[in-house]
Design a protein around this motif. Structure first.
Motif, PDB file in Angstrom:
ATOM      1  N   LEU A  13       0.815  -1.207   0.000  1.00 53.73           N
ATOM      2  CA  LEU A  13       0.000   0.000   0.000  1.00 53.73           C
ATOM      3  C   LEU A  13       0.851   1.260   0.000  1.00 53.73           C
ATOM      4  N   LEU A  14       0.399   2.227  -0.771  1.00 53.37           N
ATOM      5  CA  LEU A  14       0.918   3.573  -0.660  1.00 53.37           C
ATOM      6  C   LEU A  14      -0.074   4.300   0.249  1.00 53.37           C
ATOM      7  N   VAL A  15       0.414   4.844   1.361  1.00 57.62           N
ATOM      8  CA  VAL A  15      -0.484   5.457   2.343  1.00 57.62           C
ATOM      9  C   VAL A  15      -0.318   6.965   2.330  1.00 57.62           C
ATOM     10  N   LEU A  16      -1.428   7.678   2.161  1.00 55.83           N
ATOM     11  CA  LEU A  16      -1.393   9.137   2.176  1.00 55.83           C
ATOM     12  C   LEU A  16      -2.111   9.651   3.412  1.00 55.83           C
ATOM     13  N   HIS A  17      -1.422  10.497   4.165  1.00 52.88           N
ATOM     14  CA  HIS A  17      -2.088  11.232   5.240  1.00 52.88           C
ATOM     15  C   HIS A  17      -1.929  12.704   4.926  1.00 52.88           C
ATOM     16  N   PHE A  18      -3.014  13.450   5.014  1.00 55.01           N
ATOM     17  CA  PHE A  18      -3.014  14.805   4.471  1.00 55.01           C
ATOM     18  C   PHE A  18      -2.744  15.907   5.484  1.00 55.01           C
ATOM     19  N   GLY A  19      -2.459  15.525   6.724  1.00 57.51           N
ATOM     20  CA  GLY A  19      -2.137  16.547   7.713  1.00 57.51           C
ATOM     21  C   GLY A  19      -3.246  17.558   7.846  1.00 57.51           C
ATOM     22  N   MET A  20      -2.891  18.809   7.986  1.00 58.19           N
ATOM     23  CA  MET A  20      -3.900  19.851   8.179  1.00 58.19           C
ATOM     24  C   MET A  20      -4.328  20.516   6.883  1.00 58.19           C
ATOM     25  N   THR A  21      -3.466  20.507   5.906  1.00 58.56           N
ATOM     26  CA  THR A  21      -3.755  21.308   4.711  1.00 58.56           C
ATOM     27  C   THR A  21      -3.563  20.523   3.417  1.00 58.56           C
ATOM     28  N   GLY A  22      -3.546  19.197   3.522  1.00 53.37           N
ATOM     29  CA  GLY A  22      -3.278  18.402   2.332  1.00 53.37           C
ATOM     30  C   GLY A  22      -4.473  18.330   1.385  1.00 53.37           C
ATOM     31  N   ASP A  23      -4.159  18.082   0.124  1.00 52.54           N
ATOM     32  CA  ASP A  23      -5.203  17.987  -0.903  1.00 52.54           C
ATOM     33  C   ASP A  23      -4.662  17.085  -2.002  1.00 52.54           C
ATOM     34  N   ILE A  24      -5.554  16.691  -2.888  1.00 51.97           N
ATOM     35  CA  ILE A  24      -5.138  15.826  -3.984  1.00 51.97           C
ATOM     36  C   ILE A  24      -5.559  16.498  -5.285  1.00 51.97           C
ATOM     37  N   GLY A  25      -4.806  16.279  -6.323  1.00 53.35           N
ATOM     38  CA  GLY A  25      -5.145  16.901  -7.600  1.00 53.35           C
ATOM     39  C   GLY A  25      -4.538  16.105  -8.743  1.00 53.35           C
ATOM     40  N   ALA A  26      -4.773  16.567  -9.942  1.00 58.89           N
ATOM     41  CA  ALA A  26      -4.182  15.926 -11.124  1.00 58.89           C
ATOM     42  C   ALA A  26      -3.869  17.004 -12.150  1.00 58.89           C
ATOM     43  N   TYR A  27      -2.806  16.763 -12.893  1.00 55.39           N
ATOM     44  CA  TYR A  27      -2.452  17.715 -13.960  1.00 55.39           C
ATOM     45  C   TYR A  27      -1.742  16.961 -15.063  1.00 55.39           C
ATOM     46  N   ARG A  28      -1.747  17.554 -16.249  1.00 51.38           N
ATOM     47  CA  ARG A  28      -1.125  16.877 -17.384  1.00 51.38           C
ATOM     48  C   ARG A  28       0.304  17.359 -17.622  1.00 51.38           C
ATOM     49  N   ASP A  29       0.460  18.678 -17.687  1.00 51.58           N
ATOM     50  CA  ASP A  29       1.792  19.209 -18.000  1.00 51.58           C
ATOM     51  C   ASP A  29       2.389  19.913 -16.779  1.00 51.58           C
ATOM     52  N   ALA A  30       3.677  19.789 -16.636  1.00 46.61           N
ATOM     53  CA  ALA A  30       4.372  20.310 -15.461  1.00 46.61           C
ATOM     54  C   ALA A  30       3.979  21.749 -15.084  1.00 46.61           C
ATOM     55  N   PRO A  31       3.869  22.652 -16.063  1.00 46.51           N
ATOM     56  CA  PRO A  31       3.532  24.032 -15.677  1.00 46.51           C
ATOM     57  C   PRO A  31       2.147  24.145 -15.026  1.00 46.51           C
ATOM     58  N   ASP A  32       1.310  23.129 -15.225  1.00 44.26           N
ATOM     59  CA  ASP A  32      -0.036  23.165 -14.677  1.00 44.26           C
ATOM     60  C   ASP A  32      -0.113  22.522 -13.293  1.00 44.26           C
ATOM     61  N   ALA A  33       1.005  22.098 -12.758  1.00 42.65           N
ATOM     62  CA  ALA A  33       0.995  21.484 -11.433  1.00 42.65           C
ATOM     63  C   ALA A  33       0.420  22.481 -10.431  1.00 42.65           C
ATOM     64  N   PRO A  34      -0.539  22.043  -9.611  1.00 44.11           N
ATOM     65  CA  PRO A  34      -1.127  22.962  -8.632  1.00 44.11           C
ATOM     66  C   PRO A  34      -0.052  23.515  -7.710  1.00 44.11           C
ATOM     67  N   ARG A  35      -0.265  24.734  -7.252  1.00 46.96           N
ATOM     68  CA  ARG A  35       0.620  25.350  -6.275  1.00 46.96           C
ATOM     69  C   ARG A  35       0.713  24.432  -5.051  1.00 46.96           C
ATOM     70  N   PHE A  36       1.886  24.303  -4.496  1.00 52.14           N
ATOM     71  CA  PHE A  36       2.150  23.481  -3.315  1.00 52.14           C
ATOM     72  C   PHE A  36       2.086  21.980  -3.588  1.00 52.14           C
ATOM     73  N   THR A  37       2.170  21.578  -4.850  1.00 55.00           N
ATOM     74  CA  THR A  37       2.338  20.157  -5.143  1.00 55.00           C
ATOM     75  C   THR A  37       3.696  19.737  -4.590  1.00 55.00           C
ATOM     76  N   ARG A  38       3.703  18.764  -3.692  1.00 56.60           N
ATOM     77  CA  ARG A  38       4.965  18.326  -3.066  1.00 56.60           C
ATOM     78  C   ARG A  38       5.499  17.060  -3.699  1.00 56.60           C
TER      79      ARG A  38
END
Length: 274
Positions: free
Chosen positions: A69-94
């Motif tokens: 399993l890949l386990v994600l815990h989002f802490g206080m401010t985590g979110d999930i998103g998707a993007y196609r091209d690198a410049p479109d990566a959401p702000r704060f993508t870690r």
DNA sequence: CGTAATGTTCACCT
DNA sequence: GAGGTGAACATTAC
């Protein structure tokens, strides 16, 4: 954002975007959120196909085709998103995972970096290691009553304890206690079976309602206490109607601190313990 | 500029 | 051991 309803919403998103896809790349933009060495994570993920998703409390699982399993815990401010091209990566993508078939990148977004990414061998192993109780949507009324009745601790911190039941966070505990007409400073062992039953029903109701609205709190029913929280001020500038109890138009919602956390209550609906 | 924040964990005190 | 308190973590947004 991420209490149980948000994490469930993220899980459903991942289910749609990523299940059946093969992971062909891993981008780590900030390894602070990794709880496993990057090499190990890379070795565990690349070439694997995502077989399914799961959730326990506030933890989201991506099940790999080898059972790990890949386990994600989002802490206080985590979110999930998707993007196609690198410049479109959401702000704060870690961290981002490249998905071969769709060409999309699944993004782990977390401004405050309290979130964590780990690996686990099974849900059971992870649950045991992190000492997590049953999911808040799975716990039975009897189990809840038993666990609360054994403890001489304020009920609010008890409900926040992920070892008692997993998934409840600060906002939802306030909402649930309001819906069940229980003051957050009541002691666990002072609750009657009737009160625990009401509490259990409120947990179910609040969580399922929140999930239905995809955790968009502004869309919650108007009889929910959550609208009295301060953040709603900014949403409705100039209006203070929302600072009153949904059931008592003349009664102001009180703000206090219980167990060190900001707490909102209706002084009439939720009488303080003697 | 000061303040508060959805979560978790740990140190320290009684 | 049980329970309480406060801080730390890292950063943004108001």
């Amino acid at each position: 954002m991420p209490e149980l309803p948000e994490v469930e919403t993220y899980r459903r998103f991942i289910d749609e975007v990523a299940v059946g896809q093969t992971i062909t790349g891993l981008d780590v933009f900030d390894k602070h959120v990794l709880a496993v060495p990057e090499d190990e994570l890379r070795a565990a993920l690349l070439g694997r196909t995502i077989a399914g998703t799961g959730r326990l409390g506030k933890n989201c699982f991506l099940e790999l085709d080898n059972g790990r399993l890949l386990v994600l815990h989002f802490g206080m401010t985590g979110d999930i998103g998707a993007y196609r091209d690198a410049p479109d990566a959401p702000r704060f993508t870690r961290v981002a995972w490249q998905l071969a078939d769709s060409g999309l990148n699944l993004a782990f977004i977390d401004p405050r970096k309290f979130g964590r990414i780990r690996l686990a061998d099974s849900v059971e192993a992870y649950q045991k290691a992190k000492k997590l109780g049953p999911d808040a949507l799975q716990i039975t009324p009897a189990e809840l009553h038993q666990k609360l009745s054994r403890r001489k601790v304020l009920v609010k911190p008890l409900l926040l304890d992920q070892g008692l039941t997993a998934g409840l966070g600060n906002w939802i505990v306030d909402e649930v206690l309001f819906q069940a007409s229980i003051h957050p400073e009541r002691l666990g062992n002072s609750l009657s079976e009737q009160e625990t039953t009401a509490l259990h029903a409120a947990i179910q109701q609040v969580l399922t309602t929140a999930i239905q609205h995809e955790a968009n709190y502004r869309h919650f029913p108007k009889e929910f206490l959550i609208h009295a929280r301060e953040w709603d001020d900014s949403a409705t500038p100039g209006s203070d109607a929302h600072t009153f109890c949904p059931r008592h138009a003349a009664v102001k919602i009180a703000k206090s601190y219980v167990g060190g956390r900001a707490t909102y209550t209706c002084p009439v609906c939720q009488p303080a313990p003697a």
